[in-house]
Design a protein around this motif. Structure first.
Motif, short mmCIF file in Angstrom:
data_model
loop_
_atom_site.label_atom_id
_atom_site.label_comp_id
_atom_site.label_asym_id
_atom_site.label_seq_id
_atom_site.Cartn_x
_atom_site.Cartn_y
_atom_site.Cartn_z
N PRO A 1 6.09 -10.01 0.43
CA PRO A 1 7.53 -9.77 0.27
C PRO A 1 7.90 -10.13 -1.18
O PRO A 1 7.46 -11.13 -1.70
CB PRO A 1 8.17 -10.75 1.26
N GLY A 2 8.65 -9.28 -1.82
CA GLY A 2 8.95 -9.52 -3.22
C GLY A 2 8.10 -8.68 -4.16
O GLY A 2 8.43 -8.50 -5.32
N ASP A 3 6.97 -8.15 -3.66
CA ASP A 3 6.18 -7.23 -4.49
C ASP A 3 7.00 -5.97 -4.73
O ASP A 3 7.69 -5.49 -3.81
CB ASP A 3 4.87 -6.88 -3.77
N PRO A 4 6.93 -5.39 -5.94
CA PRO A 4 7.71 -4.17 -6.21
C PRO A 4 7.44 -3.03 -5.22
O PRO A 4 8.29 -2.17 -5.01
CB PRO A 4 7.28 -3.77 -7.62
N SER A 5 6.24 -3.02 -4.60
CA SER A 5 5.89 -1.95 -3.66
C SER A 5 6.26 -2.28 -2.22
O SER A 5 6.13 -1.42 -1.34
CB SER A 5 4.37 -1.70 -3.68
N HIS A 6 6.66 -3.52 -1.96
CA HIS A 6 6.70 -3.96 -0.57
C HIS A 6 7.65 -3.14 0.32
O HIS A 6 7.29 -2.76 1.44
CB HIS A 6 7.08 -5.44 -0.46
N GLU A 7 8.82 -2.86 -0.19
CA GLU A 7 9.80 -2.19 0.67
C GLU A 7 9.30 -0.81 1.13
O GLU A 7 9.34 -0.49 2.31
CB GLU A 7 11.11 -2.06 -0.10
N VAL A 8 8.82 -0.02 0.18
CA VAL A 8 8.31 1.32 0.54
C VAL A 8 7.06 1.18 1.40
O VAL A 8 6.89 1.87 2.41
CB VAL A 8 7.99 2.16 -0.72
N ALA A 9 6.17 0.26 1.01
CA ALA A 9 4.92 0.08 1.76
C ALA A 9 5.22 -0.28 3.21
O ALA A 9 4.60 0.25 4.13
CB ALA A 9 4.07 -1.00 1.11
N ALA A 10 6.20 -1.15 3.44
CA ALA A 10 6.50 -1.60 4.80
C ALA A 10 7.04 -0.45 5.65
O ALA A 10 6.92 -0.47 6.87
CB ALA A 10 7.51 -2.74 4.76
N ARG A 11 7.60 0.57 5.00
CA ARG A 11 8.12 1.72 5.76
C ARG A 11 7.02 2.68 6.19
O ARG A 11 7.18 3.41 7.16
CB ARG A 11 9.13 2.48 4.90
N GLN A 12 5.93 2.73 5.44
CA GLN A 12 4.93 3.75 5.75
C GLN A 12 3.53 3.23 6.04
O GLN A 12 2.67 3.99 6.48
CB GLN A 12 4.86 4.78 4.61
N MET A 13 3.32 1.94 5.82
CA MET A 13 1.98 1.39 6.05
C MET A 13 1.98 0.51 7.31
O MET A 13 2.96 -0.16 7.60
CB MET A 13 1.50 0.58 4.84
N ARG A 14 0.84 0.49 7.98
CA ARG A 14 0.70 -0.32 9.19
C ARG A 14 -0.08 -1.59 8.89
O ARG A 14 -0.06 -2.54 9.63
CB ARG A 14 0.03 0.51 10.27
N ARG A 15 -0.83 -1.56 7.79
CA ARG A 15 -1.53 -2.73 7.26
C ARG A 15 -1.60 -2.52 5.75
O ARG A 15 -1.65 -1.38 5.30
CB ARG A 15 -2.96 -2.82 7.85
N PHE A 16 -1.63 -3.60 4.98
CA PHE A 16 -1.40 -3.46 3.54
C PHE A 16 -2.66 -3.48 2.67
O PHE A 16 -2.56 -3.44 1.45
CB PHE A 16 -0.44 -4.55 3.06
N GLY A 17 -3.82 -3.55 3.30
CA GLY A 17 -5.05 -3.43 2.53
C GLY A 17 -5.66 -4.75 2.12
O GLY A 17 -5.07 -5.82 2.25
N SER A 18 -6.88 -4.64 1.58
CA SER A 18 -7.69 -5.83 1.28
C SER A 18 -7.74 -6.16 -0.20
O SER A 18 -8.47 -7.05 -0.60
CB SER A 18 -9.12 -5.59 1.79
N VAL A 19 -6.99 -5.42 -1.02
CA VAL A 19 -7.09 -5.61 -2.47
C VAL A 19 -5.85 -6.32 -3.01
O VAL A 19 -4.72 -5.96 -2.68
CB VAL A 19 -7.29 -4.26 -3.19
N VAL A 20 -6.10 -7.33 -3.84
CA VAL A 20 -5.04 -8.06 -4.54
C VAL A 20 -5.37 -7.94 -6.02
O VAL A 20 -6.53 -8.03 -6.40
CB VAL A 20 -5.07 -9.56 -4.13
N SER A 21 -4.36 -7.70 -6.86
CA SER A 21 -4.66 -7.69 -8.30
C SER A 21 -3.75 -8.66 -9.03
O SER A 21 -2.63 -8.93 -8.59
CB SER A 21 -4.58 -6.27 -8.87
N PHE A 22 -4.25 -9.17 -10.14
CA PHE A 22 -3.47 -10.14 -10.93
C PHE A 22 -4.04 -10.21 -12.34
O PHE A 22 -5.12 -9.68 -12.63
CB PHE A 22 -3.47 -11.53 -10.26
N VAL A 23 -3.28 -10.89 -13.20
CA VAL A 23 -3.67 -10.95 -14.61
C VAL A 23 -3.84 -12.40 -15.03
O VAL A 23 -2.97 -13.24 -14.76
CB VAL A 23 -2.60 -10.26 -15.49
#
Ligand SMILES: Cc1ncc(COP(=O)(O)O)c(C=O)c1O
Length: 404
Positions: free
Chosen positions: A308-330
């Motif tokens: 929650p708070g990720d820029p993609s979260h809102e759209v992702a929560a509308r169309q995805m049933r699970r959010f995947g196994s990949v995390v990225s960071f810098v």
């Protein structure tokens, strides 16, 4: 996991939920785990195994007229048939007319759709932040007289260059940046404009997102990743809602010969049985890892669509049933990222993602992605979450201490 439109186990009785195959006597109310373990299994035959072994055959006995189902090993193989049925049941449960074709690799599947559908003079819209081999395809498409337009995945920016295009190619979540576009919106706009839509669903897998149910014409994936999940085979597939388009893709597979070996196909089918177990574990740990990374002072640019708070979260929560196994960071710079990767004990410094053994890499080392030097793509495996997070935190500390 909530029981709303997207975040269900496949048991909610939505229009998309239907029998998993011959083994389904439930009237269509199967959960994803049940569907995964039974997907593509043939009707039981006394003294035969549940999942028939791989059929190694270059040709099949074929007296008389050369009609199928099995003639020559480049066209068809019974081991592919079982796997294609299984993947189809996961991609589009209850949707009739969907055809699935398996390929030697994800790139073979990607190329099969692009090169079977596009002709000289056509325009295609691709993401400019997708898988790093896509630009190689741009060159090839341009050489064939096809206009290639690109725009970022975030903000549905590809719509801005859609006018007059024959095909819209989406990759959501994108690899490695994990941006998400609004699939329903993109599909509606593309169809309105007369364009076909293909979605690279590699990162999500069909348990995370079902592009065909969201309206896309093609769902394409590298099954080298989460679908097979053990980091030991290359494979790809295309699922297609229109039999005419599917025939074009099939023809492409035949003329290029980008076919999987029977052993790979059988291993893939065997691996699908644990898909829900693996993906659920990996997604839960990915979220826990993202939450831990969010609190770390040296981590910036953290992305995980399930956070929650990720820029993609809102759209992702509308169309995805699970959010995947990949995390990225810098991490602050290249040296810090290299020290971090070196200090990990339970995570292999390796490319690819979706496997049961965690991997991570400094993505900038390939030179193909527009990412900072300290950008890390982390693929969460099936280890115990406490062990994995402890390992990541000690490696961050160790990488930081060396900087001081
Ligand atoms: C999103 C995406 N699509 C396609 C591919 C290509 O798959 P393969 O390596 O199986 O050819 C990859 C590989 O990493 C990928 O990440």
């Amino acid at each position: 996991m909530s029981d709303d439109d997207t975040h269900d186990t496949g048991r909610s009785g939505r229009p998309g939920d239907a029998p998993a195959g011959p083994g389904d006597a439930s009237g269509g109310q199967l959960g994803d785990g049940t569907r995964a373990v039974r997907a593509g299994l043939p009707e039981p035959v006394k003294y035969e195994p549940t999942l028939p072994g791989p059929v190694f055959a270059a040709h099949f006995h074929l007296p008389g007229d050369p009609t199928g189902p099995y003639t020559y090993g480049r066209d068809e193989n019974p081991t592919w048939t079982h796997l294609e049925r299984a993947i189809g049941e996961l991609e589009a449960p209850g949707q009739s007319g969907v055809e699935t074709l398996v390929f030697a690799s994800g790139m073979a599947a990607v190329s099969a759709v692009l090169l079977s559908q596009l002709r000289s003079g056509d325009a295609v819209v691709l993401p400019d932040d997708g898988y790093q081999a896509l630009p190689l395809l741009h060159e090839q498409l341009r050489a064939y007289g096809i206009e290639v337009r690109t725009a970022p995945t975030a903000g549905d920016a590809q719509l801005s260059v859609l006018a007059g295009a024959k095909l819209l190619w989406l990759e959501t979540p994108s690899n490695p940046g994990l941006d998400v576009c609004d699939l329903r919106r993109m599909v509606a706009a593309a169809h309105e404009a007369g364009a076909l839509v293909a979605v690279d669903n590699t990162l999500a897998t069909p348990l995370g997102q079902r592009p065909l149910q969201l309206g896309a014409d093609f769902s394409v994936a590298s099954d080298t990743k989460g679908m097979t999940g053990h980091g030991d085979i290359l494979l790809g597939h295309v699922s297609c809602r229109d039999p005419r388009r599917a025939a074009e893709v099939r023809r492409w597979r035949k003329i290029v010969g980008a076919i999987p070996g029977p052993m790979e196909a059988w291993l893939a089918h065997r691996s699908l049985a644990t898909l829900q177990l693996r993906i659920d574990r990996q997604c839960a740990t990915a979220l826990a890892l993202a939450e831990a990374l969010a609190k770390h002072p040296t981590v910036t640019g953290l992305r995980y669509p399930g956070l929650p708070g990720d820029p993609s979260h809102e759209v992702a929560a509308r169309q995805m049933r699970r959010f995947g196994s990949v995390v990225s960071f810098v991490l602050p710079d290249r040296a810090r990222a290299d020290r971090f990767l070196d200090a990990l004990r339970l995570v292999d410094d390796a490319t690819s993602f979706g496997g049961v053994r965690s991997t991570a890499e400094r993505r900038g080392r390939w030179g193909g992605d527009a990412v900072p030097e300290g950008f890390v793509r982390f693929s969460v495996g099936a280890e115990d979450p406490e062990d994995l997070i402890a390992d990541v935190l000690q490696a961050l500390d160790k990488a930081g201490a060396a900087a001081g």
